[in-house]
Write a protein that holds these residues in place. Structure first.
Motif, PDB file in Angstrom:
ATOM      1  N   LYS A   1     -92.378   7.196 -33.644  1.00  0.00           N
ATOM      2  CA  LYS A   1     -93.817   7.217 -33.412  1.00  0.00           C
ATOM      3  C   LYS A   1     -94.531   6.442 -34.505  1.00  0.00           C
ATOM      4  O   LYS A   1     -94.271   6.636 -35.688  1.00  0.00           O
ATOM      5  N   PRO A   2     -95.441   5.516 -34.119  1.00  0.00           N
ATOM      6  CA  PRO A   2     -96.169   4.739 -35.134  1.00  0.00           C
ATOM      7  C   PRO A   2     -96.968   5.646 -36.068  1.00  0.00           C
ATOM      8  O   PRO A   2     -97.633   6.581 -35.632  1.00  0.00           O
ATOM      9  N   VAL A   3     -96.881   5.366 -37.364  1.00  0.00           N
ATOM     10  CA  VAL A   3     -97.585   6.148 -38.375  1.00  0.00           C
ATOM     11  C   VAL A   3     -98.504   5.255 -39.204  1.00  0.00           C
ATOM     12  O   VAL A   3     -99.693   5.503 -39.318  1.00  0.00           O
TER      13      VAL A   3
ATOM     14  N   HIS B   1     -98.038   0.353 -36.088  1.00  0.00           N
ATOM     15  CA  HIS B   1     -98.826   0.110 -34.878  1.00  0.00           C
ATOM     16  C   HIS B   1     -98.803  -1.358 -34.473  1.00  0.00           C
ATOM     17  O   HIS B   1     -98.661  -1.684 -33.282  1.00  0.00           O
ATOM     18  N   VAL B   2     -98.926  -2.240 -35.423  1.00  0.00           N
ATOM     19  CA  VAL B   2     -98.904  -3.671 -35.114  1.00  0.00           C
ATOM     20  C   VAL B   2     -97.526  -4.074 -34.599  1.00  0.00           C
ATOM     21  O   VAL B   2     -97.400  -4.821 -33.621  1.00  0.00           O
TER      22      VAL B   2
ATOM     23  N   ALA C   1     -99.875  -2.872 -44.779  1.00  0.00           N
ATOM     24  CA  ALA C   1     -99.039  -2.362 -43.694  1.00  0.00           C
ATOM     25  C   ALA C   1     -98.608  -0.927 -43.925  1.00  0.00           C
ATOM     26  O   ALA C   1     -98.384  -0.167 -42.972  1.00  0.00           O
ATOM     27  N   GLY C   2     -98.494  -0.512 -45.173  1.00  0.00           N
ATOM     28  CA  GLY C   2     -98.041   0.839 -45.478  1.00  0.00           C
ATOM     29  C   GLY C   2     -99.157   1.867 -45.517  1.00  0.00           C
ATOM     30  O   GLY C   2     -98.898   3.052 -45.727  1.00  0.00           O
ATOM     31  N   LYS C   3    -100.393   1.428 -45.295  1.00  0.00           N
ATOM     32  CA  LYS C   3    -101.534   2.342 -45.367  1.00  0.00           C
ATOM     33  C   LYS C   3    -101.770   3.038 -44.038  1.00  0.00           C
ATOM     34  O   LYS C   3    -101.202   2.676 -43.001  1.00  0.00           O
ATOM     35  N   LYS C   4    -102.640   4.056 -44.069  1.00  0.00           N
ATOM     36  CA  LYS C   4    -103.065   4.687 -42.836  1.00  0.00           C
ATOM     37  C   LYS C   4    -103.728   3.629 -41.957  1.00  0.00           C
ATOM     38  O   LYS C   4    -104.423   2.744 -42.455  1.00  0.00           O
TER      39      LYS C   4
ATOM     40  N   VAL D   1    -105.045   3.681 -32.200  1.00  0.00           N
ATOM     41  CA  VAL D   1    -105.594   4.122 -33.479  1.00  0.00           C
ATOM     42  C   VAL D   1    -107.081   4.448 -33.362  1.00  0.00           C
ATOM     43  O   VAL D   1    -107.539   5.503 -33.818  1.00  0.00           O
ATOM     44  N   LEU D   2    -107.843   3.553 -32.751  1.00  0.00           N
ATOM     45  CA  LEU D   2    -109.307   3.673 -32.744  1.00  0.00           C
ATOM     46  C   LEU D   2    -109.863   4.352 -31.499  1.00  0.00           C
ATOM     47  O   LEU D   2    -111.035   4.727 -31.473  1.00  0.00           O
TER      48      LEU D   2
END
Length: 501
Positions: A210-212, A217-218, A361-364, A420-421
């Motif tokens: 699951k994307p975190v 996500h990208v 890339a490693g951020k929320k 995400v949004l």
């Protein structure tokens, strides 16, 4: 010569192994025993089983009524397209081409041999029409690679007759379930054979999970578009409806994502890949642009009163379209077989497997992804405002075309951002698609006028009247002006809705 058959079928297994009486299933008046066929099929795949990983099967089969090479692509649950070629010692080139996007430079090897005794029955209606074929298959599987073993099982297969009603499968299944028969746990004989004859626990690529993070996500969006290109390749080769357009869109989505999310993926690495994707989109566009123009001009000619059609306009348009299609089609098939294209697919695989991630890339995900979408939107806004300051003409046409391309990029960035949004991103996708369509109408008018000038010159040189081409050219010019007049109010509404992003 290969032919295609749409298969709609379901597979079952039973501890008893036999087939219950199906007489009396709604619509079935008769069950006819057709005897036992002896089938011998050798399945081919790469060493790392790339075809099986995509649920694609390639086999050479003897016995039965359809001996030959069979290539099967999944279409939907219980539905597959089977492409058949005559029985030969080696794989026919037209089938080899259809698996090239998956196989690439790897060798296709015999991986599994399946020998089956198929006890066949036909389900017929009161008029004797075939409704479905039901078979009880006694299968002996033998792995042909490594230290694999053997496996045996019995399964029941129900295949709908050509043109049959899929509801019949539900009725047959209801009867089978009452008799203790259950749906097969494997999607195909090959899948079961690979699982049961493996020398040990079979290696499967780790799930992406699951994307975190923003990078997750990208990459999930990139992975989807890469898969779309690979899966659409056979459809493009077969000239399936809308396949070229869909593959071009996936290519553009990939390229746009590299450009939009430069804060997440290092552009020094993705830039050259984006250039190759631009090349591929351009090659795909040669045929697609022809289709769009042909549809537009054909409809335009149909709208002209017969008294104003001077000369063989429709015939010349058809000749122009056919010539363009033949040339573009041959070129595109060459592209799909080219080293450059196959290398691009390998490069995409490598990039997604080992992505050039930057710190963001490693951020929320919310902030960096929203920032990327807003940045793309601002670029669209600047171009729309610039176009408003220009007089109608070539300069404005160019700027509006650039705005359309940036609207597409913003739309694709918003698509990637939707998980995400949420609603604001979904609204942005809808707004950018509407803007893209409006500006697309303008650009189609620009391209149509260019084609009409070319057709007019050819007609004039042949001694034909150019009157109708001039009439159509003027109508296209008015269409473009109507779009330009509608744009300011349209854009104001979009800006208001974008404030929520």
């Amino acid at each position: 010569m290969a032919e295609t058959k749409r298969e709609i079928e379901r597979k079952y297994e039973s501890d008893e192994g036999g087939l219950p009486d199906l007489t009396g299933v709604a619509g079935v008046a008769d069950v006819v025993n057709k005897g036992v066929a002896h089938l011998d099929a050798t399945y081919h795949d790469t060493v790392d089983e790339r075809l099986a990983a995509s649920s694609v099967t390639l086999r050479r089969r003897t016995g039965g009524s359809d001996a030959g090479w069979h290539l099967k692509f999944p279409i939907a649950p219980d539905v597959r397209d089977e492409i058949r070629a005559p029985l030969t010692d080696t794989l026919p080139e037209d089938l080899a081409a259809l698996v090239r996007s998956r196989v690439r430079d790897s060798e296709l090897l015999p991986v599994v041999r399946l020998r089956s005794d198929r006890d066949v029955r036909h389900l017929r209606d009161a008029d004797g029409r075939l409704l479905a074929e039901v078979s009880v298959d006694t299968v002996h599987a033998e792995r042909l690679t490594g230290r694999g073993g053997e496996a045996r099982w019995t399964e029941i297969e129900v295949e709908l007759a050509d043109g049959g009603d899929p509801a019949l499968l539900d009725k047959v299944e209801k009867r089978l379930r009452k008799a203790g028969v259950r749906p097969s746990a494997s999607s195909s004989k090959l899948a079961r054979a690979l699982a049961e004859t493996a020398p040990g626990k079979r290696h499967r690529p780790a799930s992406a999970g699951k994307p975190v993070t923003a990078g997750d996500h990208v990459l999930a969006y990139l992975r989807t578009q890469r898969d779309a290109i690979v899966e659409l390749d056979p459809a493009v080769r077969r000239d399936a409806e809308d396949s070229v357009h869909s593959m071009r869109v996936a290519t553009r989505r990939l390229r746009s994502t590299f450009k939009s999310f430069g804060e997440i993926l290092d552009r020094a690495v993705t830039g050259p890949v984006a250039d190759e994707l631009k090349w591929l989109a351009g090659e795909l566009g040669l045929d697609r642009d022809r289709e769009v123009l042909t549809e537009r001009l054909t409809s335009a000619v149909d709208e002209v009163p017969e008294s104003l059609v001077r000369g063989p306009v429709a015939k010349r348009l058809h000749s122009w379209s056919s010539a363009e299609h033949g040339s573009a089609r041959g070129r595109l098939l060459g592209v799909l077989d080219s080293h450059r294209y196959l290398t691009l697919l390998d490069t995409l695989d490598a990039l997604i497997a080992d992505p050039p991630l930057l710190k963001a890339a490693g951020k929320k995900p919310r902030k960096p992804i929203a920032r990327a979408v807003r940045k793309d939107f601002r670029k669209v806004s600047k171009l729309i405002e610039r176009a408003a300051d220009l007089e109608p003409g070539t300069d404005r046409d160019v700027v509006l075309h650039d705005a359309r391309k940036k609207a597409k990029r913003t739309r694709y960035a918003a698509e990637a951002a939707e998980p995400v949004l949420g609603k604001p991103a979904k609204a942005m996708v809808k707004s950018m698609k509407a803007l893209q369509n409006l500006l697309g109408e303008h650009q189609d008018s620009v391209m149509a006028r260019q084609a009409l000038r070319e057709l007019s010159a050819v007609a004039h040189a042949a001694g034909e009247s150019a009157f109708t081409y001039g009439l159509l050219h003027e109508r296209e010019a008015h269409r473009a002006l109507r779009v330009e007049a509608e744009l300011p109010g349209f854009w104001t509404g979009i800006k208001d809705r974008a404030a929520d992003l």
